[in-house]
Write an enzyme that holds these catalytic residues in place. Structure first.
Site, mmCIF file in Angstrom:
data_model
loop_
_atom_site.group_PDB
_atom_site.id
_atom_site.type_symbol
_atom_site.label_atom_id
_atom_site.label_comp_id
_atom_site.label_asym_id
_atom_site.label_seq_id
_atom_site.Cartn_x
_atom_site.Cartn_y
_atom_site.Cartn_z
ATOM 1 N N ILE A 1 -22.590 -2.681 -10.546
ATOM 2 C CA ILE A 1 -23.622 -3.499 -11.195
ATOM 3 C C ILE A 1 -22.941 -4.607 -12.015
ATOM 4 C CG2 ILE A 1 -25.283 -1.593 -11.233
ATOM 5 C CD1 ILE A 1 -24.644 -1.268 -14.252
ATOM 6 N N PRO A 2 -23.671 -5.691 -12.323
ATOM 7 C CA PRO A 2 -23.044 -6.833 -13.010
ATOM 8 C C PRO A 2 -22.266 -6.458 -14.264
ATOM 9 C CG PRO A 2 -25.224 -7.441 -12.248
ATOM 10 C CD PRO A 2 -25.078 -5.978 -11.954
ATOM 11 N N ASN A 3 -22.850 -5.620 -15.117
ATOM 12 C CA ASN A 3 -22.179 -5.281 -16.385
ATOM 13 C C ASN A 3 -20.854 -4.566 -16.138
ATOM 14 O OD1 ASN A 3 -22.124 -4.986 -19.334
ATOM 15 N ND2 ASN A 3 -22.288 -2.812 -18.843
ATOM 16 N N THR A 4 -20.844 -3.641 -15.190
ATOM 17 C CA THR A 4 -19.608 -2.898 -14.901
ATOM 18 C C THR A 4 -18.564 -3.812 -14.267
ATOM 19 O OG1 THR A 4 -20.930 -0.912 -14.616
ATOM 20 C CG2 THR A 4 -18.699 -0.831 -13.757
ATOM 21 N N ASP B 1 0.823 -1.200 0.000
ATOM 22 C CA ASP B 1 0.000 0.000 0.000
ATOM 23 C C ASP B 1 0.862 1.258 0.000
ATOM 24 O OD1 ASP B 1 -2.372 -1.437 -0.074
ATOM 25 O OD2 ASP B 1 -2.440 -1.662 2.100
ATOM 26 N N HIS C 1 -17.247 -3.088 -6.748
ATOM 27 C CA HIS C 1 -18.535 -2.959 -6.056
ATOM 28 C C HIS C 1 -19.445 -2.192 -6.993
ATOM 29 C CE1 HIS C 1 -20.790 -1.966 -2.076
ATOM 30 N NE2 HIS C 1 -21.380 -2.893 -2.809
ATOM 31 N N LEU D 1 -8.854 -4.998 -6.236
ATOM 32 C CA LEU D 1 -9.665 -3.968 -6.914
ATOM 33 C C LEU D 1 -10.920 -3.634 -6.120
ATOM 34 C CD1 LEU D 1 -10.289 -4.490 -10.743
ATOM 35 C CD2 LEU D 1 -9.159 -2.596 -9.608
ATOM 36 N N LYS D 2 -11.383 -4.580 -5.343
ATOM 37 C CA LYS D 2 -12.623 -4.433 -4.552
ATOM 38 C C LYS D 2 -13.761 -3.868 -5.403
ATOM 39 C CE LYS D 2 -11.048 -4.329 0.180
ATOM 40 N NZ LYS D 2 -9.618 -3.961 0.131
HETATM 41 O O1 C5P Z 1 -1.839 -2.573 6.854
HETATM 42 P P1 C5P Z 1 -2.833 -3.683 7.047
HETATM 43 O O2 C5P Z 1 -2.205 -4.987 7.490
HETATM 44 O O3 C5P Z 1 -3.995 -3.281 7.919
HETATM 45 O O4 C5P Z 1 -3.400 -3.929 5.580
HETATM 46 C C1 C5P Z 1 -4.485 -4.752 5.296
HETATM 47 C C2 C5P Z 1 -4.729 -4.757 3.819
HETATM 48 O O5 C5P Z 1 -5.816 -5.617 3.534
HETATM 49 C C3 C5P Z 1 -5.074 -3.401 3.223
HETATM 50 O O6 C5P Z 1 -4.451 -3.357 1.945
HETATM 51 C C4 C5P Z 1 -6.562 -3.415 3.078
HETATM 52 O O7 C5P Z 1 -7.003 -2.664 1.981
HETATM 53 C C5 C5P Z 1 -6.844 -4.898 2.872
HETATM 54 N N1 C5P Z 1 -8.146 -5.389 3.321
HETATM 55 C C6 C5P Z 1 -8.568 -5.292 4.626
HETATM 56 N N2 C5P Z 1 -9.798 -5.763 5.002
HETATM 57 C C7 C5P Z 1 -10.598 -6.354 4.112
HETATM 58 C C8 C5P Z 1 -10.179 -6.479 2.799
HETATM 59 C C9 C5P Z 1 -8.929 -5.989 2.432
HETATM 60 O O8 C5P Z 1 -7.822 -4.785 5.470
HETATM 61 N N3 C5P Z 1 -11.735 -6.855 4.498
#
Ligand code: C5P
Length: 224
Positions: A67-70, A11, A65, A62-63
């Site tokens: 609609i299905p098409n997007t 990150d 979130h 990418l997470k």
């Molecule tokens: O620095 P830390 O160990 O808290 O980082 C956790 C990583 O996991 C981050 O990149 C965060 O975006 C990701 N993440 C999370 N919780 C989720 C999904 C993803 O912390 N439920």
């Protein structure tokens, strides 16, 4: 010897920091993958860096979130990268999950359950009245129905998820010191593996400050 599997959360937007992370975080006892999230993927040089990365397990957080098409269009749009894993929020709904999975090819589609930064109080604030554990269980059932390849959940919920989801389980919210930052549902690496996590996601506890010292601390913790 079975290796402990860890995704290091990269990150940052700083390419030389990423190279440092890749160079310094390794050990024969660990299998390492690299997780790139919204910060890196949205940065000017992020995508170009990932297009050149070789022989690494790359996880695009990418997470999605939407609609299905997007969601399915976004999966198609990132397929030129050599990704092993890609995330979508399970709260996008069953149709979106199926749409993403349908076009993903070799990329493993990972369903994200309730974020590890949320507790029951924070959930109520956004109108979710069920207990977090019940919500995660419902979401794991949905991920199973959509035939997703993996789930992201808190290590505190692994045992619940395992009842209904039999594939890979990936757990962020991992801490091996008292500092939790913005995370709420945390566990230690040892507890997470004991509960049955396949992969841990660890960011700041490894990447902030002295990476080598942080890694040694993690290895010590795993040895005890
Ligand atoms: O620095 P830390 O160990 O808290 O980082 C956790 C990583 O996991 C981050 O990149 C965060 O975006 C990701 N993440 C999370 N919780 C989720 C999904 C993803 O912390 N439920």
């Amino acid at each position: 010897m079975k290796k402990n599997k860890i995704f290091v959360a990269c990150d940052t937007t700083n390419i030389s920091k990423i190279n440092k992370i890749i160079h310094k975080i390794h050990n024969p006892k660990l299998k390492i993958g690299y997780k790139f999230g919204l910060e890196f993927l949205n940065s000017k040089n992020g995508r170009a860096f990932l297009s050149k990365i070789k022989k690494k397990i790359v996880f695009a957080d990418l997470k999605l979130h939407d609609i299905p098409n997007t969601c399915s269009s976004a999966v198609k749009a990132i397929k030129d990268l050599n990704l092993a894993y890609l995330t979508i929020h399970i709260s996008s709904g069953l149709k979106a999950l199926k749409a993403a999975k349908k076009v993903s090819g070799k990329i493993k589609i990972v369903g994200v359950t309730i974020l590890t930064s949320l507790d029951n109080k924070a959930l109520r604030e956004i109108g979710f009245d069920k207990d977090v554990k019940k919500l995660v269980l419902d979401q794991a059932k949905l991920a199973n129905k959509a035939k997703l390849d993996a789930i992201v959940c808190s290590a505190q919920e692994v045992k619940i998820v395992k009842k209904v989801f039999k594939k890979e389980i990936i757990t962020p919210g991992i801490r091996f010191s008292p500092k939790t930052n913005d995370q709420k549902r945390v566990l230690t690496p040892k507890e997470a593996y004991k509960n049955g996590s396949d992969w841990l996601v660890i960011g700041r506890p490894l990447t902030k400050g002295n990476i080598k010292k942080n890694l040694d601390k993690l290895l010590d913790h795993l040895k005890q």
